[in-house]
Design an enzyme around this catalytic site. Sequence first.
Site, PDB file in Angstrom:
ATOM      1  CG  HIS A  39      36.909 -59.075 -23.666  1.00 25.73           C
ATOM      2  ND1 HIS A  39      37.599 -58.822 -22.584  1.00 25.73           N
ATOM      3  CD2 HIS A  39      35.953 -59.334 -23.617  1.00 25.73           C
ATOM      4  CE1 HIS A  39      36.588 -58.868 -21.096  1.00 25.73           C
ATOM      5  NE2 HIS A  39      35.619 -59.070 -21.923  1.00 25.73           N
TER       6      HIS A  39
ATOM      7  CB  SER B 163      40.536 -61.295 -21.600  1.00 29.93           C
ATOM      8  OG  SER B 163      40.436 -60.562 -22.344  1.00 29.93           O
TER       9      SER B 163
ATOM     10  CG  ASP C 172      24.904 -47.595 -19.984  1.00 32.77           C
ATOM     11  OD1 ASP C 172      25.160 -46.546 -21.051  1.00 32.77           O
ATOM     12  OD2 ASP C 172      25.330 -48.886 -20.344  1.00 32.77           O
TER      13      ASP C 172
ATOM     14  CD  GLU D  12      32.833 -58.153 -19.898  1.00 36.72           C
ATOM     15  OE1 GLU D  12      33.515 -57.693 -20.412  1.00 36.72           O
ATOM     16  OE2 GLU D  12      31.085 -57.865 -19.148  1.00 36.72           O
TER      17      GLU D  12
ATOM     18  CG  PHE E  46      22.241 -57.534 -23.169  1.00 37.95           C
ATOM     19  CD1 PHE E  46      21.858 -56.846 -22.147  1.00 37.95           C
ATOM     20  CD2 PHE E  46      23.856 -57.694 -23.058  1.00 37.95           C
ATOM     21  CE1 PHE E  46      23.084 -55.939 -21.586  1.00 37.95           C
ATOM     22  CE2 PHE E  46      24.770 -57.192 -23.207  1.00 37.95           C
ATOM     23  CZ  PHE E  46      24.381 -55.702 -22.150  1.00 37.95           C
TER      24      PHE E  46
END
Length: 286
Positions: A263, A13, A106, A15, A213
Amino acid sequence: MKSDSADPTPHLSFEFFPPKTDQGKASLATTRQALGKFNPEFFSVTYGAGGSTRTTTMDQVAAIQSDGFAVAPHLSFGGSDKAEVLALLNSYKASGVKHLVALRGDLPSGIGGAAQLIHANQLVTFIRENTGDHFNINVAAYPEIHPEAESYSKDIYWLGEKFKAGANRAITQYFYNADAYFKFVDECAKAGIVEPIIPGMMPLTNYSNLIRFSDSCGADIPRWLRWQLKERSDNMEDLVSYGIDIISELSQKLLDGGAPGLHFYTMNQWQVTGTLCRNLGFTENN
Ligand code: FAD
């Protein structure tokens, strides 16, 4: 390419985040077509902190569907009440969406604290109570443990609760240490978790963004990798090429070790993720 013995086809998959500009939308349309050739189980679309991308997420979900691909919208309560989340679920159900990624999420930056957030296991319960077995529900897992976790075992306990509530599969936060994943999967198995845990792979394409990040989401960048990336941070071509070697090797190790698929966090780009999939032997339609 090896995979889980129970399912010979590894899960795949990709994203995306919802683009804000027309240029971003056009570029993502190209990315969808390029990565769609690998026949992913779905494209997933993130949902901004606190539900801030509700409309743009829905737009991107519709765009993916109109291209004929399966889609998994990410979803969290954020600041919404039950009626709003139910309306969103019903609209996804009516439009033929079959997959979801259910999250606590979040709060938007600046708001601080996590007290008001609804945990993912409660969201999964809510989805099952209101939509039965319609959706295939993915949840988040953290091989290097969620930054707010009370302890390693408590984080696994809560993952187990998401499955008990009705989740079908977990997708992990990204990581660059295969052992962290294998040990986590072993500990999950000891805790009675039998559902698939799909590694989330973040391509290495930008040194400073990755460092920033990773610090905030609790993903560890091994010291040797930090140095190697830093050395290449002024030479994009060299960094990307090095990153492709590292992620190809890591992904292959994970699949060889029994990971049930991958993913990819694509950052809406197709070139690097496409090369990684090709390196790993995923086949492409013409
Ligand atoms: P939870 O499963 O609720 O866990 C959060 C913390 O609380 C953990 O420390 C856990 O141990 C603990 N906990 C869990 N349940 C309970 C409970 N019932 N009671 C007490 N403690 C509990 N963020 C976005 O904003 N948008 C996205 O689209 C998005 N997509 C993501 C996709 C993936 C695959 C992953 C791995 C993460 C994604 N995130 C996204 C980030 C995610 O929202 C954050 O990591 C968030 O801090 C936790 O979400 P969660 O669903 O894992 O929360």
